[in-house]
Scaffold this motif. Structure first.
Motif, short mmCIF file in Angstrom:
data_model
loop_
_atom_site.label_atom_id
_atom_site.label_comp_id
_atom_site.label_asym_id
_atom_site.label_seq_id
_atom_site.Cartn_x
_atom_site.Cartn_y
_atom_site.Cartn_z
N SER A 173 50.91 43.65 32.90
CA SER A 173 50.31 42.40 32.80
C SER A 173 49.71 41.81 31.43
N GLU A 221 41.16 37.74 35.44
CA GLU A 221 40.61 39.18 36.01
C GLU A 221 41.34 39.34 37.36
N ASP A 222 41.65 38.08 38.14
CA ASP A 222 42.47 37.90 39.34
C ASP A 222 43.26 38.27 39.53
N PHE A 223 44.56 38.44 38.49
CA PHE A 223 45.81 38.47 38.00
C PHE A 223 46.10 39.69 37.82
N SER A 237 43.99 42.03 38.68
CA SER A 237 43.94 43.26 39.58
C SER A 237 44.79 43.37 41.16
N ARG A 238 45.70 41.78 40.91
CA ARG A 238 47.01 41.63 41.92
C ARG A 238 47.59 42.70 41.74
N ARG A 239 47.78 43.12 40.27
CA ARG A 239 49.16 44.14 39.54
C ARG A 239 48.40 44.67 39.39
N GLU A 240 47.88 45.67 38.78
CA GLU A 240 47.70 47.03 38.62
C GLU A 240 47.04 47.91 39.27
N GLN A 241 47.31 48.93 39.72
CA GLN A 241 46.76 49.87 40.94
C GLN A 241 45.40 50.10 39.69
N ASN A 285 38.54 48.22 39.74
CA ASN A 285 39.97 48.07 39.37
C ASN A 285 39.94 47.35 36.87
N SER A 331 52.29 32.73 39.01
CA SER A 331 51.52 34.21 39.39
C SER A 331 50.34 33.61 38.95
#
Length: 1017
Positions: free
Chosen positions: A427, A453-455, A457-461, A467, A526
């Protein structure tokens, strides 16, 4: 709190209600921060953010003595210009600041506003989709300190900073003048000084002006600026760049340019082109082209031998020869591999009889010696204040180091590179790539922190608690990124610290298997998808906006051009990106239009034209009323036809296909014409590309490879003759009466293609092409005017054509009179003024409807301002004539010429009879420039000043007992009632007042006509 300068005292408080109504303006209060206790930590944080690369805030300027803002060289120039402008007697004036993104232009403009905040009412236009009419009302409210009709007023000039990145200035000036007139404001000083900030690419071209009577120190400074510009262009990757050096004949400009070449001979391969081209004045275009080719080949050999930038001085070669040379060099260099430096930097040195002081300031990503000293001193101060933190003030350090690529690249540490190498799909690396892409191709742009931050949150555990935060994810690159809030927004923005840092990041990313295509594709998928409205401007700048080139606009956006250079399979990549963007912005016609253009210009497959046509039709479906969108379809068919023509050689056998393509092109351009006609009803300007494209298609289909098609081809050609002639007739008057703008004409090929199309269709076997065209020009008003600029001897040879016109035939009489006026300009025998007046008088008395503006123009030229000749009884009423002329212009020409510059055709001179008429071609170029760009101080030796009067913001020329309304060439110069003088010119809309001067001693030195009683019409 909230005070501004007053006309009566030092400052005055602005009423709360008025302050709250100024929603379009960020006003710089005279007492800003004076009554506020500023938290030292907050001030320190703002200072640090700014030095790292965040946009400046007014707080950064609040302590000028201790301010961290270094004043660049342009500050003094800009403040001096504004001081001169504020003494000018006019409604509106402007000062231009052109700057390279990242050079500190926005900061400099704010420094200037801060400097004047206690002297002028300073305000910055808030960057948004502005309604210029609403903005104009608020600016006038600030000028008057009132938005109520009968309230007490306190007037003070507004210094308005326009740094919106949108082209508002033309509409804004018109709306400001309209609002001033509506409020009945008369003034001795400017209502508004517009500080117009524009980004500019000085790596491609620039113009430097060397005045006469400069001190040794000023000459030294000018020389430094010239060397600054040369070194700046050396940093770029353009293949050819130019510097126009305009100098007064007594200023030694040529010698100075030669000295610069001598000083730089260790850095560049220096060459001077001094020999004249033998054919440059002979009018033999083919021979001149061969000479230019030989010169270009010689220069190219020099470049290839040394493999170093050639610094070439052209000494008084003129703009036309420069254009020919540029065209030849650019064509030849297409075959040369791309390098990291220009092949040629051309200094085009031209002397002028009169050279005006520059009216703008330029800020570049190259420091002058004095600026280097100032930055070095500030760096020492910052190091003592911020200690080790000073190494992280990246934006400042990049500037202080002189904008060197190496400095920006050194900021990318080994740890950062390792992080990128380890995982290009993380990310953090992807977000860095997005920022690098947009900040490199759209400097000054940003991403909203919320979307980043939205990007993530969609990609990080997520962890057990929450988050991951943006700061945590981006920690490997935290020194390169700045976070800030813009204006009143609460949402935070993030961007890279400087455009050069973005370039350096992009370079590192592309060296580690991430291409520009990969990054752009990821960005669209993305970040943009689902948030299209937030990225509309950024994407249009990256994928659609075409940068200016030396000769014309580039074919595609800078990003698309770079992808083409970067990748072997660029065709598929560019198509894929534009298709994806077209799907995301599904109502925007410009993406399918760009895709259609890419197919027909760059794709090599057989189906390129059918695919181009498909996307062009999709663009038209999205905006069927837009003639510029419709034009692309015509261009596709025209290009297809030209390709067949080039490949066919001497013969072409596929008659059905060729004629079908030609018909498709013709139909498409006719659709463009219809759309342009509908658009022009709103006076928004007329798109001539449909008419011009039609003629280009007709020229191609009449060329040699297609001429053996016999009957089918012959019938096709015959059917086009009438349409070719009508379009030629349109351009005859269109190009005679107007041009693109005050300082910009149509390109050379435009006139050539219009003439060539007519010659091909109407030249008889017994005629030459030249004879055919000359005979045609004899039959129109615009055509006759052409001979004054080309060869008056042609008109003399055909003089008998006009003899003995039928007295009741208005067309014949108009042409006969204009032919006599034209011949009189070269001192040739012509009919007496009295006889010409008699012919016009007879027609005038017939009171016909729907007469042309040309007829009324001749009435004005022959009867203004002298009394009619003794033999003329009941002469034409000039006021009535002028009224009818304006009605006729509105009916016949206005929608086609709206937005274009109406050229002066004749000026009122000092002689008698026809001798008093001075065609614009008879004026020295310097005089013409002073007339059209000068002000009331201008004196033109060959022309008299005419008396006039201004009332209610209208200009009247005094003629005996009447006053005749004339149009001001510069509406902003009409600022108050009073007696004036001006130079009188005539364009196709009527009389025009140039260089209006308010006369302290009324009428002294002006062309005087007795005035007993004044009657206004």
């Amino acid at each position: 709190m909230y005070t501004i300068p007053s006309s009566r005292s030092e400052t005055i408080a602005i009423p709360d209600k008025l302050r709250e109504s100024l929603s379009c303006l960020d006003v710089v209060w005279s007492d800003m921060f004076q009554a506020v206790d500023i938290n030292p930590e907050e001030a320190r944080e703002h200072e640090s953010d700014f030095l790292k690369g965040a946009p400046p805030k007014w707080l950064n300027l609040s302590e000028e003595e201790n301010s961290t803002l270094v004043k660049r060289d342009g500050f003094t120039d800009l403040t001096q210009l504004i001081k001169r402008k504020k003494r000018k007697s006019c409604l509106i004036t402007d000062v231009s600041l052109q700057y390279q993104p990242g050079s500190g232009g926005s900061t400099l403009s704010m420094q200037v506003l801060w400097c004047f905040r206690k002297d002028l009412r300073c305000a910055k236009v808030i960057d948004s989709d502005l309604d210029t009419k609403q903005l104009s009302k608020q600016v006038l409210d600030l000028f008057l300190l009132s938005n109520e009709k009968h309230a007490k007023q306190d007037r003070k000039t507004v210094l308005l900073l326009l740094d919106t990145k949108n082209k508002l200035d033309n509409h804004l000036q018109e709306d400001l003048i309209e609002e001033i007139h509506t409020r009945g404001i008369n003034t001795d000083f400017p209502v508004v000084i517009i500080l117009n900030c524009r980004t500019a690419d000085f790596t491609l071209t620039d113009t430097l002006i060397l005045n006469t009577r400069l001190s040794e120190e000023q000459i030294r400074q000018f020389k430094e600026k010239l060397m600054q510009q040369i070194r700046l262009q050396r940093k770029g990757q353009r293949k050819v760049t130019t510097i126009n050096l305009l100098y007064h004949e007594a200023s030694g400009g040529s010698t100075l340019a030669s000295e610069v070449l001598r000083d730089l001979r260790e850095e560049f391969t220096c060459e001077t082109l001094t020999e004249s081209f033998r054919t440059e004045t002979a009018g033999n275009k083919d021979e001149l082209t061969r000479e230019i080719e030989n010169t270009a080949n010689g220069l190219l050999r020099i470049y290839e031998t040394h493999n170093n930038t050639v610094l070439l001085l052209l000494d008084n070669k003129g703009e036309k020869l420069l254009r020919y040379l540029l065209k030849s060099l650019l064509l030849k260099l297409k075959r040369v591999d791309q390098t990291n430096h220009p092949a040629f930097i051309i200094i085009n040195a031209c002397w002028k009889k009169v050279v005006r002081a520059p009216g703008d300031v330029k800020l570049k990503m190259e420091l002058l010696p004095e600026e280097k000293d100032r930055f070095a001193q500030k760096k020492l101060w910052l190091e003592s204040k911020h200690k080790e933190m000073s190494q992280k003030l990246h934006a400042f350090n990049v500037m202080q180091g002189g904008f060197q690529k190496e400095d920006a690249e050194k900021l990318i540490t080994e740890e950062m590179v390792n992080h990128i190498e380890k995982d290009t799909k993380s990310s953090s690396t992807r977000l860095l790539s997005f920022l690098a892409l947009i900040n490199s191709y759209v400097p000054g742009s940003h991403l909203l922190k919320l979307f980043c931050e939205d990007f993530i949150s969609r990609r990080e555990q997520p962890t057990d608690e929450e988050n991951p935060k943006l700061e945590t994810i981006m920690k490997p690159f935290e020194g390169l990124i700045v976070t800030y809030s813009e204006g009143e927004q609460e949402d935070q923005c993030i961007r890279l610290a400087h455009p050069m840092i973005a370039d350096a990041c992009l370079k590192i990313l592309t060296e580690h298997k991430l291409t520009r295509f990969d990054i752009a594709l990821d960005f669209l998928n993305s970040m943009v998808e689902g948030n299209e409205s937030n990225y509309e401007k950024i994407c249009k700048s990256m994928f659609i906006t075409r940068p200016e080139g030396l000769m014309e606009k580039e074919k595609f956006s800078r990003l698309i051009l770079d992808i083409m250079y970067e990748s072997e399979n660029y065709t598929e990549q560019c198509i894929y990106l534009l298709q994806l963007a077209s799907g995301l912005f599904c109502k925007d016609p410009f993406y399918p239009q760009a895709l259609a253009r890419f197919y027909y210009i760059k794709v090599k497959e057989e189906n390129k034209y059918s695919e181009a046509e498909r996307w062009a039709k999709m663009a038209v479906e999205r905006d069927p009323q837009n003639s510029y969108i419709s034009d692309t379809l015509g261009q596709i068919h025209k290009n297809h036809l030209r390709k067949i023509w080039i490949e066919a050689g001497e013969t072409c056998t596929d008659v059905e296909n060729v004629l079908a393509i030609a018909q498709s092109a013709i139909d498409a351009f006719k659709d463009v014409e219809k759309a342009a006609e509908n658009e022009s009803e709103n006076d928004t300007g007329f798109n001539n590309r449909g008419l011009f494209g039609f003629l280009q298609v007709c020229k191609i289909i009449h060329s040699r490879p297609f001429q053996h098609f016999e009957q089918k081809h012959s019938d096709f050609i015959s059917d086009l003759r009438g349409d070719v002639e009508s379009r030629y007739d349109f351009f005859e008057w269109y190009l005679a009466f107007s041009r693109l703008s005050l300082n910009k004409e149509e390109p050379d090929y435009f006139h050539e293609d219009v003439d060539e199309s007519y010659r091909k269709y109407f030249t008889q076997t017994s005629q030459t092409d030249e004879t055919t065209l000359n005979e045609k020009k004899m039959k129109s008003f615009g055509g006759l005017l052409h001979f004054l600029k080309s060869d008056i001897n042609v008109l003399k040879r055909y003089k008998s054509t006009f003899d003995n016109p039928q007295s009741d035939n208005e067309t014949q009489t108009v042409l006969y009179i204009l032919a006599n006026i034209t011949l009189s300009q070269s001192g040739d025998p012509c009919e007496k003024t009295e006889d010409l007046q008699a012919r016009l008088q007879k027609l005038w008395l017939r009171e016909m409807k729907d007469r042309s503006p040309e007829f009324y123009l001749l009435i004005l030229l022959l009867f203004w301002p002298d009394e009619a000749q003794p033999g003329i009884t009941n002469p034409p009423n000039l006021e009535k004539c002028l009224r009818k002329m304006r009605e006729s212009y509105k009916r016949k020409y206005q929608k086609y010429l709206s937005g274009r510059y109406l050229v002066p055709l004749f000026f009122f001179g000092k002689g008698k009879g026809l001798e008093r008429l001075v065609h614009v071609s008879k004026l020295h170029q310097t005089a013409l420039e002073l007339l059209t760009e000068g002000d009331g101080r201008v004196e033109i030796k060959d022309l008299p000043r005419v008396n006039g009067q201004i009332r209610n913001h209208k200009v009247f020329a005094i003629r005996r007992e009447k006053q005749i309304k004339v149009s001001p060439h510069d509406p902003s110069s009409v600022c108050k009632p009073g007696q004036v003088s001006f130079y009188l010119g005539f364009n196709i809309r009527g009389p025009v007042a140039y260089n209006i001067r308010y006369e302290e001693n009324s009428f002294r030195g002006a062309y005087y006509m007795k005035t007993d009683r004044t009657k206004t019409t």
